[in-house]
Structure formats: structure tokens, C-alpha cells
Enzyme design. Structure first.
Site, PDB file in Angstrom:
ATOM      1  N   MET A   1     -11.137  -5.712   6.218  1.00 28.32           N
ATOM      2  CA  MET A   1     -10.346  -4.843   6.885  1.00 28.32           C
ATOM      3  C   MET A   1      -9.998  -5.456   8.243  1.00 28.32           C
ATOM      4  O   MET A   1     -10.929  -5.903   9.063  1.00 28.32           O
ATOM      5  CB  MET A   1     -11.028  -3.330   7.179  1.00 28.32           C
ATOM      6  CG  MET A   1     -11.317  -2.610   6.129  1.00 28.32           C
ATOM      7  SD  MET A   1      -9.850  -2.239   4.886  1.00 28.32           S
ATOM      8  CE  MET A   1      -8.750  -1.377   6.213  1.00 28.32           C
TER       9      MET A   1
ATOM     10  N   GLY B   1      -0.095   1.853   9.698  1.00 30.29           N
ATOM     11  CA  GLY B   1       0.907   1.596  10.922  1.00 30.29           C
ATOM     12  C   GLY B   1      -0.194   1.133  12.197  1.00 30.29           C
ATOM     13  O   GLY B   1       0.543   1.135  13.283  1.00 30.29           O
TER      14      GLY B   1
ATOM     15  N   HIS C   1      -1.643  -1.411  -3.954  1.00 24.63           N
ATOM     16  CA  HIS C   1      -3.054  -0.999  -3.485  1.00 24.63           C
ATOM     17  C   HIS C   1      -2.877   0.367  -3.181  1.00 24.63           C
ATOM     18  O   HIS C   1      -1.732   0.958  -2.493  1.00 24.63           O
ATOM     19  CB  HIS C   1      -2.910  -1.928  -2.228  1.00 24.63           C
ATOM     20  CG  HIS C   1      -4.132  -1.415  -1.102  1.00 24.63           C
ATOM     21  ND1 HIS C   1      -5.237  -2.465  -1.228  1.00 24.63           N
ATOM     22  CD2 HIS C   1      -4.239  -0.595  -0.366  1.00 24.63           C
ATOM     23  CE1 HIS C   1      -6.183  -1.801  -0.526  1.00 24.63           C
ATOM     24  NE2 HIS C   1      -5.570  -0.945   0.282  1.00 24.63           N
TER      25      HIS C   1
ATOM     26  N   SER D   1       0.761  -1.033  -0.045  1.00 23.47           N
ATOM     27  CA  SER D   1      -0.110   0.178   0.085  1.00 23.47           C
ATOM     28  C   SER D   1       0.763   1.377   0.046  1.00 23.47           C
ATOM     29  O   SER D   1       1.696   1.308   0.724  1.00 23.47           O
ATOM     30  CB  SER D   1      -0.852  -0.037   1.473  1.00 23.47           C
ATOM     31  OG  SER D   1      -1.435   1.220   1.572  1.00 23.47           O
TER      32      SER D   1
ATOM     33  N   MET E   1     -12.018   4.299   0.097  1.00 25.01           N
ATOM     34  CA  MET E   1     -12.767   4.829   1.483  1.00 25.01           C
ATOM     35  C   MET E   1     -13.569   6.130   1.413  1.00 25.01           C
ATOM     36  O   MET E   1     -13.204   7.196   1.965  1.00 25.01           O
ATOM     37  CB  MET E   1     -11.709   4.616   2.414  1.00 25.01           C
ATOM     38  CG  MET E   1     -11.093   3.163   2.946  1.00 25.01           C
ATOM     39  SD  MET E   1      -9.539   3.375   3.825  1.00 25.01           S
ATOM     40  CE  MET E   1      -8.485   3.420   2.289  1.00 25.01           C
TER      41      MET E   1
ATOM     42  N   GLY F   1      -8.346   4.235   7.675  1.00 17.85           N
ATOM     43  CA  GLY F   1      -7.959   5.463   7.819  1.00 17.85           C
ATOM     44  C   GLY F   1      -6.679   5.697   7.885  1.00 17.85           C
ATOM     45  O   GLY F   1      -6.073   6.601   7.508  1.00 17.85           O
ATOM     46  N   PHE F   2      -5.956   4.948   8.491  1.00 17.36           N
ATOM     47  CA  PHE F   2      -4.534   5.231   8.585  1.00 17.36           C
ATOM     48  C   PHE F   2      -3.668   3.822   8.470  1.00 17.36           C
ATOM     49  O   PHE F   2      -3.892   2.784   8.837  1.00 17.36           O
ATOM     50  CB  PHE F   2      -4.030   5.696  10.150  1.00 17.36           C
ATOM     51  CG  PHE F   2      -4.965   7.070  10.467  1.00 17.36           C
ATOM     52  CD1 PHE F   2      -4.659   8.336   9.844  1.00 17.36           C
ATOM     53  CD2 PHE F   2      -6.460   7.022  10.907  1.00 17.36           C
ATOM     54  CE1 PHE F   2      -5.303   9.268  10.122  1.00 17.36           C
ATOM     55  CE2 PHE F   2      -6.959   7.999  11.023  1.00 17.36           C
ATOM     56  CZ  PHE F   2      -6.755   9.182  10.592  1.00 17.36           C
TER      57      PHE F   2
ATOM     58  N   ASP G   1      -4.541   3.332  -1.771  1.00 18.35           N
ATOM     59  CA  ASP G   1      -6.031   3.902  -0.815  1.00 18.35           C
ATOM     60  C   ASP G   1      -6.598   5.274  -1.513  1.00 18.35           C
ATOM     61  O   ASP G   1      -5.604   6.307  -1.864  1.00 18.35           O
ATOM     62  CB  ASP G   1      -5.459   4.055   0.811  1.00 18.35           C
ATOM     63  CG  ASP G   1      -5.157   2.662   1.043  1.00 18.35           C
ATOM     64  OD1 ASP G   1      -6.031   2.010   1.303  1.00 18.35           O
ATOM     65  OD2 ASP G   1      -4.119   2.522   1.661  1.00 18.35           O
TER      66      ASP G   1
ATOM     67  N   MET H   1      -9.108   8.262   0.209  1.00 15.11           N
ATOM     68  CA  MET H   1      -9.710   8.496   1.586  1.00 15.11           C
ATOM     69  C   MET H   1     -10.394   9.930   1.206  1.00 15.11           C
ATOM     70  O   MET H   1      -9.848  10.880   0.745  1.00 15.11           O
ATOM     71  CB  MET H   1      -8.884   8.526   2.721  1.00 15.11           C
ATOM     72  CG  MET H   1      -8.254   7.159   2.655  1.00 15.11           C
ATOM     73  SD  MET H   1      -7.138   7.427   4.242  1.00 15.11           S
ATOM     74  CE  MET H   1      -6.310   5.675   4.279  1.00 15.11           C
TER      75      MET H   1
ATOM     76  N   GLY I   1       1.373  -2.193   4.258  1.00 13.39           N
ATOM     77  CA  GLY I   1       1.833  -0.806   4.011  1.00 13.39           C
ATOM     78  C   GLY I   1       3.204  -0.631   4.999  1.00 13.39           C
ATOM     79  O   GLY I   1       4.258  -0.685   4.223  1.00 13.39           O
TER      80      GLY I   1
ATOM     81  N   ASP J   1      -6.302  -6.183   4.860  1.00 17.67           N
ATOM     82  CA  ASP J   1      -5.766  -4.902   4.785  1.00 17.67           C
ATOM     83  C   ASP J   1      -5.628  -4.343   6.353  1.00 17.67           C
ATOM     84  O   ASP J   1      -6.707  -3.905   6.878  1.00 17.67           O
ATOM     85  CB  ASP J   1      -6.539  -4.021   3.797  1.00 17.67           C
ATOM     86  CG  ASP J   1      -6.134  -2.711   3.654  1.00 17.67           C
ATOM     87  OD1 ASP J   1      -4.755  -2.280   4.174  1.00 17.67           O
ATOM     88  OD2 ASP J   1      -6.529  -1.782   3.132  1.00 17.67           O
ATOM     89  N   GLY J   2      -4.534  -3.888   6.866  1.00 17.62           N
ATOM     90  CA  GLY J   2      -4.281  -3.484   8.113  1.00 17.62           C
ATOM     91  C   GLY J   2      -3.430  -4.323   8.904  1.00 17.62           C
ATOM     92  O   GLY J   2      -3.812  -5.491   9.326  1.00 17.62           O
ATOM     93  N   GLY J   3      -2.359  -3.771   9.440  1.00 23.53           N
ATOM     94  CA  GLY J   3      -1.594  -4.585  10.396  1.00 23.53           C
ATOM     95  C   GLY J   3      -0.912  -5.736  10.239  1.00 23.53           C
ATOM     96  O   GLY J   3      -0.532  -6.631  10.647  1.00 23.53           O
TER      97      GLY J   3
ATOM     98  N   HIS K   1      -8.601   1.185  -3.433  1.00 21.25           N
ATOM     99  CA  HIS K   1      -9.488   0.822  -2.131  1.00 21.25           C
ATOM    100  C   HIS K   1      -9.886   2.095  -1.802  1.00 21.25           C
ATOM    101  O   HIS K   1      -9.583   3.103  -1.413  1.00 21.25           O
ATOM    102  CB  HIS K   1      -8.353   0.348  -1.069  1.00 21.25           C
ATOM    103  CG  HIS K   1      -9.305   0.038   0.030  1.00 21.25           C
ATOM    104  ND1 HIS K   1      -8.582   0.150   1.461  1.00 21.25           N
ATOM    105  CD2 HIS K   1     -10.393   0.134   0.477  1.00 21.25           C
ATOM    106  CE1 HIS K   1      -9.467   0.060   2.542  1.00 21.25           C
ATOM    107  NE2 HIS K   1     -10.477  -0.060   2.117  1.00 21.25           N
TER     108      HIS K   1
HETATM  109  C1  DX5 Z   1      -5.782   1.792   6.014  1.00 21.53           C
HETATM  110  C2  DX5 Z   1      -5.615   1.518   4.505  1.00 21.53           C
HETATM  111  C3  DX5 Z   1      -4.204   0.446   4.515  1.00 21.53           C
HETATM  112  C4  DX5 Z   1      -2.951   1.013   5.116  1.00 21.53           C
HETATM  113  C5  DX5 Z   1      -2.303  -0.249   5.676  1.00 21.53           C
HETATM  114  O1  DX5 Z   1      -6.944   2.200   6.082  1.00 21.53           O
HETATM  115  O2  DX5 Z   1      -6.618   0.819   3.971  1.00 21.53           O
HETATM  116  O3  DX5 Z   1      -4.167   0.099   2.999  1.00 21.53           O
HETATM  117  O4  DX5 Z   1      -2.064   1.554   4.083  1.00 21.53           O
HETATM  118  O5  DX5 Z   1      -1.183   0.108   6.391  1.00 21.53           O
HETATM  119  P1  DX5 Z   1      -0.693  -0.835   7.326  1.00 21.53           P
HETATM  120  O6  DX5 Z   1      -0.103  -2.154   6.490  1.00 21.53           O
HETATM  121  O7  DX5 Z   1       0.583  -0.121   7.661  1.00 21.53           O
HETATM  122  O8  DX5 Z   1      -1.293  -1.512   8.531  1.00 21.53           O
HETATM  123 ZN    ZN Z   2      -6.470   0.021   1.988  1.00 19.56          ZN
END
Ligand code: DX5
Ligand code: ZN
Length: 220
Positions: free
Chosen positions: A135, A143, A31, A8, A66, A140-141, A33, A35, A195, A173-175, A64
Site C-alpha cells: 500500500m 484520491g 481492482h 480501481s 480491507m 480506506g480512501f 476494493d 471495505m 483509481g 495501490d494508492g496515489g 483487495h
Molecule cells: C484505497 C484503495 C485504492 C484506491 C486507490 O484504500 O485500496 O484501491 O481506490 O485510489 P487512488 O488511485 O485514487 O489513490
Molecule cells: Zn485497493
């Protein structure tokens, strides 16, 4: 299915985007994002960014979205040339119509669920989909930490998809880290957005290879 790693670019260095894309050229997809500061409390991307990315990468791009008005915006990303356009089920008013429209425009169709949205919300739509995005953080973020309760949701999704015998990928997606990807792969996910695990590493290619190996060792 062979696990796929999609970096991402949210946490990439946006001032050196072309170089940041080169760093992840061994990935399976990219990927992006989007937003709108309404569906999520952050703002990022847009059709212009996607156009620039597509001009600089040969990887398939999954967008993606959002954004609140997915019905209005998703076709724009299909026209731009994204391989897959993923909207949130919570943000589309007419998902059946939208899926048909995206397919006619030549894009694969993804639907995403926020962590607290039950799988049942997309069950009637599974036959229309190429990708189901679960998800594993609140969107939204980058990390954030992987939400462990999502493992049961991944397992349930894999069971549901398996019963249908359908070519439908399950993306998370996420963590995603070398540790969490193993458990998510075990539960049945097969496309992994990463990401910070990729972009915070000094050697992005090595990070991608390590994630892929960890997923492959735990997938069925
Ligand atoms: C969060 C995004 C993710 C984000 C994942 O809302 O949709 O795509 O970049 O980042 P990491 O892999 O750091 O959790
Ligand atoms: Zn995403």
C-alpha cells in the site's frame, strides 16, 4: 515484466457501473476494493458487487479485501471467480492455510501490507504468493497522495523477490499518477492500481495508456 494497469472502481460512478467498466476495457485487470468499516474507516463492496462486475467485464478481477476477518471472507471471493484475492497480512490469522485454500479454489493469492507494516511480516509466505501488494497510502480512501517513503520498501521487495527467482508480481495501490508511477516502476513495482488517475480523467483509455507508457519507460 510488462507493467500492468488495474483501475480501481472505488471512485467510479457507482450508479453507472457498467458504463464505467466499459471506459476501462483497455486495462490489464480490474481492482475491486472491499471495505468493512472496521479494518478501515470506510465501507465499500461485497460479494454481490464483485458478481455484478464479473458479469460485465472480461478483464481479470483482483479483489483487495480491507476486512478484519480475511480468513472468513477471502474464500467467498475466490468462489465468485476473482482471478486474484488479496488479503491484508494484518487481518489474517492463518495465512498459510488461507493461501492453500484460495489456490484450491482456483484463485491467485495476494497479500497486502499497510504502509507501516514491515516487509519481514510476509517474508516467510513469499513462496505461497502470486501477488504482493504494497500500500502506498493508508488504506480506506481514493484520491490520497503517494507516500514517498514507500519507494524504499518497493526496492527492498523487488530485491527479495528477485533473489527467489519467483514469478511474483509486486503491486502498489494508492496515489498512482503519471509521475509517481515512474518512480514506483523504477523501484521495481510491476502492477499498478489507479483509481482517481483513471476515473477523474475525461479519457480513461488515454489515462491508462499514459500510465502504462510512463511505467514501461522506467521499468527494468
Ligand atoms: C484505497 C484503495 C485504492 C484506491 C486507490 O484504500 O485500496 O484501491 O481506490 O485510489 P487512488 O488511485 O485514487 O489513490
Ligand atoms: Zn485497493
Amino acid at each position: 515484466m510488462t507493467p500492468a494497469i488495474h483501475p480501481s472502481i472505488l471512485n467510479a460512478d457507482q450508479a453507472h457501473l457498467a458504463a464505467e467498466l466499459d471506459r476501462v476495457s483497455t486495462a490489464d485487470g480490474l481492482h475491486v476494493d472491499i471495505m468493512d468499516n472496521h479494518f478501515v474507516p470506510n465501507q465499500f463492496g461485497g460479494p454481490g458487487l464483485v458478481e455484478s462486475v464479473l458479469a460485465h467485464t472480461s478483464l481479470p478481477v483482483d479483489a483487495h479485501l480491507m476486512v478484519t476477518d480475511a480468513d472468513r471472507w477471502a474464500p467467498v471471493y475466490a468462489e465468485t471467480g476473482c482471478a486474484i484475492v488479496t488479503c491484508h497480512i494484518e487481518a489474517t490469522a492463518a495465512p498459510f492455510r488461507l493461501a492453500g485454500q484460495l489456490h484450491r479454489l482456483g484463485a491467485g493469492v495476494g497479500l497486502a501490507l499497510r504502509p507501516a507494516t514491515p516487509l519481514a511480516a510476509v517474508e516467510p509466505l513469499l513462496a505461497e504468493l502470486d501477488l504482493l501488494l504494497l500500500m502506498t497510502v493508508e488504506p480506506g480512501f481514493g484520491g490520497q497522495s503517494f507516500l514517498e517513503p514507500m519507494l524504499d520498501k518497493i526496492t527492498a521487495a523487488r530485491r527479495l523477490v528477485g533473489r527467489r527467482g519467483q514469478q511474483l508480481r509486486i503491486q502498489i495501490d494508492g496515489g498512482v499518477t503519471e509521475q509517481t508511477i515512474a518512480r514506483a516502476a523504477e523501484a521495481g513495482a510491476d502492477v499498478f492500481v489507479a483509481g482517481s488517475a483513471v476515473y477523474r480523467s475525461d479519457d480513461a483509455a488515454a489515462a491508462i495508456a499514459a500510465l502504462r507508457a510512463s511505467a514501461a519507460a522506467h521499468s527494468h
